[in-house]
Design an enzyme around this catalytic site. Structure first.
Site, PDB file in Angstrom:
ATOM      1  N   HIS A  37       0.845  -1.209   0.000  1.00 12.70           N
ATOM      2  CA  HIS A  37       0.000   0.000   0.000  1.00 12.70           C
ATOM      3  C   HIS A  37       0.875   1.253   0.000  1.00 12.70           C
ATOM      4  O   HIS A  37       0.571   2.230  -0.675  1.00 12.70           O
ATOM      5  CB  HIS A  37      -0.894   0.033   1.243  1.00 12.70           C
ATOM      6  CG  HIS A  37      -1.858  -1.100   1.347  1.00 12.70           C
ATOM      7  ND1 HIS A  37      -1.729  -2.098   2.265  1.00 12.70           N
ATOM      8  CD2 HIS A  37      -2.978  -1.388   0.625  1.00 12.70           C
ATOM      9  CE1 HIS A  37      -2.731  -2.957   2.136  1.00 12.70           C
ATOM     10  NE2 HIS A  37      -3.500  -2.554   1.150  1.00 12.70           N
ATOM     11  N   GLN A  61     -17.871  -7.294  -1.065  1.00 10.47           N
ATOM     12  CA  GLN A  61     -16.973  -8.129  -1.871  1.00 10.47           C
ATOM     13  C   GLN A  61     -16.575  -9.429  -1.170  1.00 10.47           C
ATOM     14  O   GLN A  61     -15.758 -10.182  -1.683  1.00 10.47           O
ATOM     15  CB  GLN A  61     -15.743  -7.324  -2.311  1.00 10.47           C
ATOM     16  CG  GLN A  61     -14.782  -6.946  -1.207  1.00 10.47           C
ATOM     17  CD  GLN A  61     -13.734  -5.964  -1.702  1.00 10.47           C
ATOM     18  OE1 GLN A  61     -14.020  -4.802  -1.985  1.00 10.47           O
ATOM     19  NE2 GLN A  61     -12.504  -6.429  -1.837  1.00 10.47           N
TER      20      GLN A  61
END
Ligand code: PAF
Length: 281
Positions: A37, A61
């Site tokens: 990230h 999801q």
């Protein structure tokens, strides 16, 4: 750095930046941030005047029986990482802020989502596409950054943006690995010491596949076999899939040609890990 919990706060802040003529880079995440990230945020920092990161564990999801409840969370640590990279705004909404009562609109796709992870996670990409489009509509970024580790996700988002004329440029960034080769993932935290060692079978097996392609092998079946056989030498590993697909369309190819994705998902104990490489022939 500002932390916003509501859509309105983000909209107001970004509106003011845009009024000043500033560009906005966006890194969507589910938090529990790591070096992967960080590399996305650094790229966003380099390319844009302002950087927004979202931290939202998106319930849509996750399928039934998946790790929604146990997905690791640590906002304090995440905020410190973001601050260190120079993120200007974190968007950290509650699920109720993202999905208001009566929510019933989804983004779906006919291609790209049926192969690879789509086989075991049939509703996953619908949830990803829907939340990413919502986030794009809220943040209205000039550029958004996605890791190649989730290569199918990257291909799906690129397709969605093209198909729906979303005015955000999608930037794919390289996989970041531990020194011993394991691809960085928030889910690595689930691994016991023994499993962490066993997980090296993913990157090691991919390396064998890559070497075979570099040596001239073009038959997808042979590459899948080389990779699978090596994974099977690890008693803690269970293959979900090993596949060779065209990167843009995520359709299986018999002969490796053009931009090709070699991808795998492997269970190490109960933890499902993914890894891949892309070749250009
Ligand atoms: O890659 C992820 O972390 C998620 O799928 C994303 C893009 C943040 C959407 O929830």
């Amino acid at each position: 750095m500002k932390i916003c919990y509501t859509v309105q706060e983000v909209r107001d802040t970004v509106k003011e930046w845009k009024r000043q003529g500033l560009t906005v880079g966006f890194v969507p995440t589910m938090g529990y941030l790591h070096e992967g990230h960080r590399s996305l945020m650094e790229a966003a920092r380099r390319d844009n005047d302002k950087v927004v990161a979202s931290i939202f564990v998106n319930p849509m999801q996750f399928g039934p029986g998946e790790d929604l409840e146990s997905y690791p969370r640590d906002l304090e640590k995440d905020a410190a990482l973001c601050e260190g990279v120079g993120v200007d705004l974190i968007f950290h909404p509650e699920p109720e802020e993202m999905y208001k009562e009566g929510f019933c609109t989804y983004v779906d796709m006919n291609g790209l989502t049926t192969e690879l992870c789509g086989k075991t996670r049939p509703i996953h990409f619908r949830g990803v596409q829907t939340v990413v489009l919502k986030l794009f509509n809220i943040v209205t970024p000039d550029r958004a950054y996605f890791g190649q580790k989730d290569a199918q996700q990257l291909a799906v988002i690129k397709r969605m943006v093209t198909d729906l004329n979303v005015g955000t440029e999608i930037i794919g960034c390289p996989i970041i690995r531990e020194e011993d080769g394991l691809a960085k993932s928030s889910r690595n935290t689930y691994l016991s010491k023994e499993e962490r060692q066993a997980a090296l079978i993913l990157s090691k097996s991919l390396k064998l596949g890559k070497e075979a392609i570099e040596a001239g092998e073009r038959d997808s079946k042979k590459i899948i076999e080389i990779i699978s056989k090596n994974i099977e030498t690890e008693p803690l590993a269970k293959i979900d899939y090993v596949d060779v697909v065209d990167f843009a369309t995520i359709t299986p190819v018999d002969i490796i040609k053009g931009e090709t994705l070699v991808a795998m998902a492997v269970y190490i104990g109960k933890t499902r890990l993914i890894d891949n490489f892309i070749v250009q022939i």
